[in-house]
Design a protein around this motif. Sequence first.
Motif, PDB file in Angstrom:
ATOM      1  N   TYR A   1       8.074   8.920  15.545  1.00 32.40           N
ATOM      2  CA  TYR A   1       9.100   9.081  14.743  1.00 32.40           C
ATOM      3  C   TYR A   1      10.077  10.095  15.129  1.00 32.40           C
ATOM      4  O   TYR A   1       9.712  11.162  15.587  1.00 32.40           O
TER       5      TYR A   1
ATOM      6  N   LYS B   1      -3.524   8.027  -1.293  1.00 31.23           N
ATOM      7  CA  LYS B   1      -3.255   6.581  -0.904  1.00 31.23           C
ATOM      8  C   LYS B   1      -3.382   5.824  -1.945  1.00 31.23           C
ATOM      9  O   LYS B   1      -4.486   5.877  -2.818  1.00 31.23           O
TER      10      LYS B   1
ATOM     11  N   THR C   1       3.565   0.523   3.192  1.00 35.52           N
ATOM     12  CA  THR C   1       3.365  -0.548   3.910  1.00 35.52           C
ATOM     13  C   THR C   1       3.037  -1.756   3.151  1.00 35.52           C
ATOM     14  O   THR C   1       2.545  -1.839   2.166  1.00 35.52           O
TER      15      THR C   1
ATOM     16  N   TYR D   1      -3.715   2.779  17.506  1.00 35.77           N
ATOM     17  CA  TYR D   1      -2.281   2.337  17.235  1.00 35.77           C
ATOM     18  C   TYR D   1      -1.641   3.943  17.241  1.00 35.77           C
ATOM     19  O   TYR D   1      -2.261   4.945  16.687  1.00 35.77           O
TER      20      TYR D   1
ATOM     21  N   TYR E   1       6.589   2.158  18.586  1.00 34.67           N
ATOM     22  CA  TYR E   1       5.034   2.264  18.318  1.00 34.67           C
ATOM     23  C   TYR E   1       4.445   1.241  19.391  1.00 34.67           C
ATOM     24  O   TYR E   1       4.903   0.697  19.881  1.00 34.67           O
TER      25      TYR E   1
ATOM     26  N   PHE F   1      -0.554  12.637  12.099  1.00 38.75           N
ATOM     27  CA  PHE F   1       0.375  13.237  12.621  1.00 38.75           C
ATOM     28  C   PHE F   1       0.293  14.383  13.535  1.00 38.75           C
ATOM     29  O   PHE F   1      -0.498  15.435  13.253  1.00 38.75           O
TER      30      PHE F   1
ATOM     31  N   TYR G   1       2.639   6.078  17.063  1.00 38.12           N
ATOM     32  CA  TYR G   1       3.733   5.822  16.606  1.00 38.12           C
ATOM     33  C   TYR G   1       4.674   7.078  17.344  1.00 38.12           C
ATOM     34  O   TYR G   1       4.122   8.178  17.265  1.00 38.12           O
TER      35      TYR G   1
ATOM     36  N   VAL H   1       0.556  -0.726  19.788  1.00 38.22           N
ATOM     37  CA  VAL H   1      -0.706  -1.374  19.067  1.00 38.22           C
ATOM     38  C   VAL H   1      -1.956  -1.363  20.148  1.00 38.22           C
ATOM     39  O   VAL H   1      -2.970  -1.780  19.750  1.00 38.22           O
TER      40      VAL H   1
ATOM     41  N   ASN I   1       0.891  -1.133  -0.068  1.00 40.50           N
ATOM     42  CA  ASN I   1       0.091   0.244  -0.128  1.00 40.50           C
ATOM     43  C   ASN I   1       0.913   1.168   0.003  1.00 40.50           C
ATOM     44  O   ASN I   1       2.090   1.430   0.749  1.00 40.50           O
TER      45      ASN I   1
ATOM     46  N   TYR J   1       2.711  11.733   1.539  1.00 37.99           N
ATOM     47  CA  TYR J   1       2.301  12.751   2.485  1.00 37.99           C
ATOM     48  C   TYR J   1       2.938  14.216   2.265  1.00 37.99           C
ATOM     49  O   TYR J   1       4.147  14.080   1.340  1.00 37.99           O
TER      50      TYR J   1
ATOM     51  N   SER K   1       0.638  -5.456   9.232  1.00 39.13           N
ATOM     52  CA  SER K   1       1.422  -4.492   8.403  1.00 39.13           C
ATOM     53  C   SER K   1       1.177  -3.254   8.196  1.00 39.13           C
ATOM     54  O   SER K   1       0.513  -2.863   7.294  1.00 39.13           O
ATOM     55  N   TYR K   2       1.110  -2.434   9.487  1.00 39.79           N
ATOM     56  CA  TYR K   2       0.711  -0.969   9.216  1.00 39.79           C
ATOM     57  C   TYR K   2       1.963  -0.265   9.598  1.00 39.79           C
ATOM     58  O   TYR K   2       1.654   1.068   9.669  1.00 39.79           O
TER      59      TYR K   2
ATOM     60  N   GLY L   1      -5.079  -1.664  12.591  1.00 42.59           N
ATOM     61  CA  GLY L   1      -3.736  -1.966  12.056  1.00 42.59           C
ATOM     62  C   GLY L   1      -3.819  -2.300  10.566  1.00 42.59           C
ATOM     63  O   GLY L   1      -3.017  -3.098  10.076  1.00 42.59           O
ATOM     64  N   ARG L   2      -4.594  -1.573   9.863  1.00 44.49           N
ATOM     65  CA  ARG L   2      -4.853  -1.914   8.556  1.00 44.49           C
ATOM     66  C   ARG L   2      -3.735  -1.134   7.806  1.00 44.49           C
ATOM     67  O   ARG L   2      -3.553   0.018   7.971  1.00 44.49           O
ATOM     68  N   ALA L   3      -3.225  -1.942   6.763  1.00 46.97           N
ATOM     69  CA  ALA L   3      -1.963  -1.113   6.038  1.00 46.97           C
ATOM     70  C   ALA L   3      -2.555  -0.006   5.339  1.00 46.97           C
ATOM     71  O   ALA L   3      -1.576   0.930   5.079  1.00 46.97           O
ATOM     72  N   TYR L   4      -3.921   0.207   5.055  1.00 48.58           N
ATOM     73  CA  TYR L   4      -4.232   1.056   4.133  1.00 48.58           C
ATOM     74  C   TYR L   4      -4.783   2.572   4.866  1.00 48.58           C
ATOM     75  O   TYR L   4      -5.332   3.313   4.325  1.00 48.58           O
ATOM     76  N   ASN L   5      -4.668   2.223   6.332  1.00 46.27           N
ATOM     77  CA  ASN L   5      -5.231   3.225   7.167  1.00 46.27           C
ATOM     78  C   ASN L   5      -4.148   4.460   7.147  1.00 46.27           C
ATOM     79  O   ASN L   5      -2.905   4.379   7.349  1.00 46.27           O
ATOM     80  N   GLU L   6      -4.624   5.525   7.164  1.00 51.65           N
ATOM     81  CA  GLU L   6      -3.858   6.781   7.202  1.00 51.65           C
ATOM     82  C   GLU L   6      -3.347   7.040   8.648  1.00 51.65           C
ATOM     83  O   GLU L   6      -4.124   6.841   9.548  1.00 51.65           O
ATOM     84  N   GLN L   7      -2.190   7.491   8.668  1.00 52.07           N
ATOM     85  CA  GLN L   7      -1.813   7.992   9.938  1.00 52.07           C
ATOM     86  C   GLN L   7      -1.826   9.298  10.222  1.00 52.07           C
ATOM     87  O   GLN L   7      -1.534  10.201   9.262  1.00 52.07           O
TER      88      GLN L   7
ATOM     89  N   PHE M   1       1.543   5.592  -0.094  1.00 52.70           N
ATOM     90  CA  PHE M   1       1.025   6.844   0.165  1.00 52.70           C
ATOM     91  C   PHE M   1       2.093   8.004  -0.124  1.00 52.70           C
ATOM     92  O   PHE M   1       3.244   7.810  -0.299  1.00 52.70           O
TER      93      PHE M   1
END
Lengths: 115, 114
Positions: free
Chosen positions: B35, A49, A94, B31, B48, B105, B33, B50, A32, A36, A100-101, B97-103, A34
């Motif tokens: 950085y 994304k 990711t 979740y 991080y 910031f 994190y 969970v 996946n 930013y 896998s996040y 914890g979806r890989a396509y989820n936006e983080q 992205f």
Amino acid sequence: AQSVSQHNHHVILSEAASLELGCNYSYGGTVNLFWYVQYPGQHLQLLLKYFSGDPLVKGIKGFEAEFIKSKFSFNLRKPSVQWSDTAEYFCAVTRSGAGSYQLTFGKGTKLSVIP
Amino acid sequence: NAGVTQTPKFRVLKTGQSMTLLCAQDMNHEYMYWYRQDPGMGLRLIHYSVGEGTTAKGEVPDGYNVSRLKKQNFLLGLESAAPSQTSVYFCASSTLGRAYNEQFFGPGTRLTVL
């Protein structure tokens, strides 16, 4: 582990010029992707994304990106940049799948748009 | 909603001093994190979490510790600061914890270690 390469460290364009920022990733499985953006003095915001479906993804502020699986690329484009697009742009990846996040970021491309 | 907030915004430390950076989110995200961002290096994951009470190491964990005692807070500690820890620190959060989820910031903390 996956990695992300952004080809350009600093890009300088005049207003109304077209933009393409390169991003390549190294991972053999499903990913996946992205982009930013970080405006000067601000935090990162999601531009767009891709996780499945149409490989041409449209984001905010007229940006789009195309996922080319065979080239492991996810290049960012905008047909006509504005001064307000001056920012740093980060590509991130990711791995798909459970757990896998974690985002892996490229080193960033700084875009300066000259009025 | 305030989203993700970080305190302090700026801090100057002397080598060997300790400090804690606080991250708070009001989006009920599971979740979180931490950085660090260094010029020409992009963002690198330090630690991080969970969920409440659980933490894990990221790419560059050495010299840092974290705690997640409450779901909405994620603390980053430096026990004995070193000049190499001069950086901008960003906290982020995401739902599930979806890989396509936006983080999402926070605004960052600029730390200088002398």
